[in-house]
Design a protein around this motif. Structure first.
Motif, PDB file in Angstrom:
ATOM      1  N   SER A 179      -2.568   1.208   7.943  1.00 50.24           N
ATOM      2  CA  SER A 179      -2.259   2.180   8.990  1.00 50.24           C
ATOM      3  C   SER A 179      -3.419   2.318   9.959  1.00 50.24           C
ATOM      4  N   SER A 180      -3.101   2.459  11.230  1.00 46.59           N
ATOM      5  CA  SER A 180      -4.141   2.688  12.240  1.00 46.59           C
ATOM      6  C   SER A 180      -4.832   4.023  12.022  1.00 46.59           C
ATOM      7  N   GLN A 181      -4.181   4.932  11.272  1.00 50.01           N
ATOM      8  CA  GLN A 181      -4.773   6.228  10.994  1.00 50.01           C
ATOM      9  C   GLN A 181      -5.904   6.130   9.972  1.00 50.01           C
ATOM     10  N   MET A 182      -5.804   5.153   9.056  1.00 53.70           N
ATOM     11  CA  MET A 182      -6.839   4.913   8.048  1.00 53.70           C
ATOM     12  C   MET A 182      -7.003   3.404   7.870  1.00 53.70           C
ATOM     13  N   PRO A 183      -7.575   2.741   8.864  1.00 60.29           N
ATOM     14  CA  PRO A 183      -7.630   1.270   8.860  1.00 60.29           C
ATOM     15  C   PRO A 183      -8.436   0.665   7.722  1.00 60.29           C
ATOM     16  N   ASP A 184      -9.322   1.437   7.109  1.00 58.62           N
ATOM     17  CA  ASP A 184     -10.135   0.900   6.016  1.00 58.62           C
ATOM     18  C   ASP A 184      -9.470   1.035   4.650  1.00 58.62           C
ATOM     19  N   LEU A 185      -8.316   1.685   4.603  1.00 54.82           N
ATOM     20  CA  LEU A 185      -7.632   1.877   3.327  1.00 54.82           C
ATOM     21  C   LEU A 185      -6.691   0.705   3.058  1.00 54.82           C
ATOM     22  N   PRO A 186      -6.929  -0.065   1.976  1.00 54.08           N
ATOM     23  CA  PRO A 186      -6.092  -1.237   1.679  1.00 54.08           C
ATOM     24  C   PRO A 186      -4.670  -0.833   1.265  1.00 54.08           C
ATOM     25  N   THR A 187      -3.760  -1.774   1.387  1.00 57.49           N
ATOM     26  CA  THR A 187      -2.383  -1.565   0.950  1.00 57.49           C
ATOM     27  C   THR A 187      -2.281  -1.803  -0.557  1.00 57.49           C
ATOM     28  N   VAL A 188      -1.148  -1.439  -1.108  1.00 61.20           N
ATOM     29  CA  VAL A 188      -0.878  -1.704  -2.527  1.00 61.20           C
ATOM     30  C   VAL A 188      -0.906  -3.211  -2.789  1.00 61.20           C
ATOM     31  N   ALA A 189      -0.250  -3.982  -1.920  1.00 59.28           N
ATOM     32  CA  ALA A 189      -0.190  -5.431  -2.107  1.00 59.28           C
ATOM     33  C   ALA A 189      -1.581  -6.061  -2.041  1.00 59.28           C
ATOM     34  N   GLU A 190      -2.417  -5.548  -1.152  1.00 54.76           N
ATOM     35  CA  GLU A 190      -3.782  -6.084  -1.037  1.00 54.76           C
ATOM     36  C   GLU A 190      -4.599  -5.835  -2.301  1.00 54.76           C
ATOM     37  N   GLN A 191      -4.169  -4.861  -3.098  1.00 58.73           N
ATOM     38  CA  GLN A 191      -4.903  -4.530  -4.316  1.00 58.73           C
ATOM     39  C   GLN A 191      -4.227  -5.093  -5.569  1.00 58.73           C
ATOM     40  N   GLY A 192      -3.471  -6.158  -5.369  1.00 56.78           N
ATOM     41  CA  GLY A 192      -3.002  -6.936  -6.515  1.00 56.78           C
ATOM     42  C   GLY A 192      -1.552  -6.788  -6.925  1.00 56.78           C
ATOM     43  N   VAL A 193      -0.785  -5.866  -6.283  1.00 65.72           N
ATOM     44  CA  VAL A 193       0.628  -5.720  -6.659  1.00 65.72           C
ATOM     45  C   VAL A 193       1.469  -6.493  -5.650  1.00 65.72           C
ATOM     46  N   ALA A 194       1.604  -7.779  -5.878  1.00 65.60           N
ATOM     47  CA  ALA A 194       2.298  -8.660  -4.942  1.00 65.60           C
ATOM     48  C   ALA A 194       3.753  -8.241  -4.747  1.00 65.60           C
ATOM     49  N   GLY A 195       4.205  -8.284  -3.512  1.00 65.92           N
ATOM     50  CA  GLY A 195       5.594  -7.987  -3.210  1.00 65.92           C
ATOM     51  C   GLY A 195       5.903  -6.526  -2.983  1.00 65.92           C
ATOM     52  N   TYR A 196       4.916  -5.651  -3.194  1.00 67.02           N
ATOM     53  CA  TYR A 196       5.189  -4.223  -3.018  1.00 67.02           C
ATOM     54  C   TYR A 196       5.079  -3.853  -1.545  1.00 67.02           C
TER      55      TYR A 196
ATOM     56  N   ALA B 197      -4.357   3.978  -1.723  1.00 66.00           N
ATOM     57  CA  ALA B 197      -3.699   2.842  -1.070  1.00 66.00           C
ATOM     58  C   ALA B 197      -2.623   3.308  -0.105  1.00 66.00           C
ATOM     59  N   VAL B 198      -2.399   2.490   0.924  1.00 63.73           N
ATOM     60  CA  VAL B 198      -1.232   2.637   1.789  1.00 63.73           C
ATOM     61  C   VAL B 198      -0.096   1.875   1.118  1.00 63.73           C
ATOM     62  N   MET B 199       1.104   2.445   1.131  1.00 64.62           N
ATOM     63  CA  MET B 199       2.194   1.866   0.352  1.00 64.62           C
ATOM     64  C   MET B 199       2.984   0.788   1.089  1.00 64.62           C
ATOM     65  N   GLY B 200       2.814   0.689   2.398  1.00 65.77           N
ATOM     66  CA  GLY B 200       3.528  -0.321   3.166  1.00 65.77           C
ATOM     67  C   GLY B 200       2.839  -1.671   3.136  1.00 65.77           C
TER      68      GLY B 200
END
Length: 329
Positions: free
Chosen positions: A234-251, A227-230
């Protein structure tokens, strides 16, 4: 502790030695600057903040019409350099380059001789850096959702590497597991470099780092990106979901680099500095260099940066209290 003066060549960075006897009229924004501006780096030479400051130096020299001189004051968890600028003359000629760790200092150091909010004047948040969570390829999780499910089923069994006790990577990890109601065992290292070596070797299960250092490992199959933590991908890895997108709301953990002057520096001088720094970071050359590193040029207003600092001071203090974190002596 004596400061470490870095010998920057004029041809490379457009910097000249700071004239030690020079004086200027405090608050005279009309003539500011009429001598070199000293940029304090509270880290040893060669780190991320130092390298970014060197990248900015030529543009700052051009924008200010005076040399931008980099001077190093490392030590005491950056409190030495921060304290130096907090007590400096508020005339705009002494500026400090800081990272996200500035907002962690008060949570760990209870007897500071300065107040981050009162004794420092924000100039600009210069850039943001995305970080990524990675696991060893043998770890039984291909997504952050699977990782957190494993952590819940095996509390305390995951070895989570950090760049040091009390480092921002430690707090970012503690925050993630607090929000997701999971427990891990933190394994502290002396920096991100050793941490990533241990992760590749499989001696720890998971670790984090800036994209510039973690993407090559993931692409080479030496680690697996989770996951991306922001808050944004990121444009560097556009297919990698963020932490928030994977269920940790508010992170939303994004590291940053910014600049501050001494508290009480007159607003017109802060405005002059802000204009020079923002103009520098938004130049096409700098934007392109930052993008290659997985970073994003910002160049915020002083007030925007002030609000970010205030918010993150509250956030990290809560993380430290909730997780009962202490610096190892």
């Amino acid at each position: 502790m004596r400061s470490i003066r870095h010998g920057l060549s004029a041809s490379a960075f457009g910097c000249l030695a700071l004239a030690s006897g020079a004086t200027g009229a405090q608050g005279d924004a009309g003539s500011f600057p009429n001598r070199p501006v000293q940029i304090i780096v509270p880290f040893a030479p060669g780190g991320a903040v130092d390298l970014e400051c060197r990248m900015y130096a030529p543009g700052l020299t051009s924008a200010l019409g005076q040399s931008a001189v980099i001077d190093y004051k490392p030590g005491a968890g950056t409190t030495l350099g921060v304290g130096y600028v907090a007590k400096a003359k508020p005339d705009g000629y002494t500026v400090i380059a800081v990272s996200t760790g500035l907002t962690v200092i008060p949570a760990f150091y209870k007897n500071l001789n300065f107040d981050v909010q009162k004794d420092l004047a924000p100039v600009t948040l210069m850039s943001k850096q995305h970080s990524m969570i990675s696991v060893h390829p043998s770890f039984p999780a291909k997504t952050l959702v699977e990782y957190l499910a494993y952590a819940r089923a095996h509390p305390g069994k995951i070895n989570y590497g950090t760049a040091g006790a009390g480092a921002i990577s430690h707090l970012a990890g503690a925050w993630l597991h607090s929000l997701s109601n999971t427990q891990v065992t933190f394994i502290h290292h002396k920096g991100t470099g050793p941490l990533l070596l241990e992760l590749q070797a499989g001696r720890i299960d998971v670790g984090t780092g800036l994209l510039i250092s973690t993407i090559p490992l993931a692409r080479a199959g030496k680690t697996r990106a989770l996951a991306v933590m922001g808050a944004e991908r990121s444009s560097q890895m556009p297919d990698l979901p963020t932490v928030a997108e994977q269920g940790v709301a508010g992170y939303d953990y994004t590291s940053w680099i910014g600049f501050l002057a001494a508290g009480g520096t007159p607003a017109p001088i802060i405005g002059r500095l802000n204009n020079a720094f923002a103009r520098t970071v938004k130049s096409p050359e700098i934007v392109a260099q930052l993008e290659k590193q997985g970073s994003v040029a910002v160049g915020s207003s002083p007030e925007q940066f002030r609000q970010i600092i205030a918010s993150e001071l509250v956030r990290w203090n809560k993380v430290v209290i909730d997780a009962n974190l202490k610096l190892e002596q």
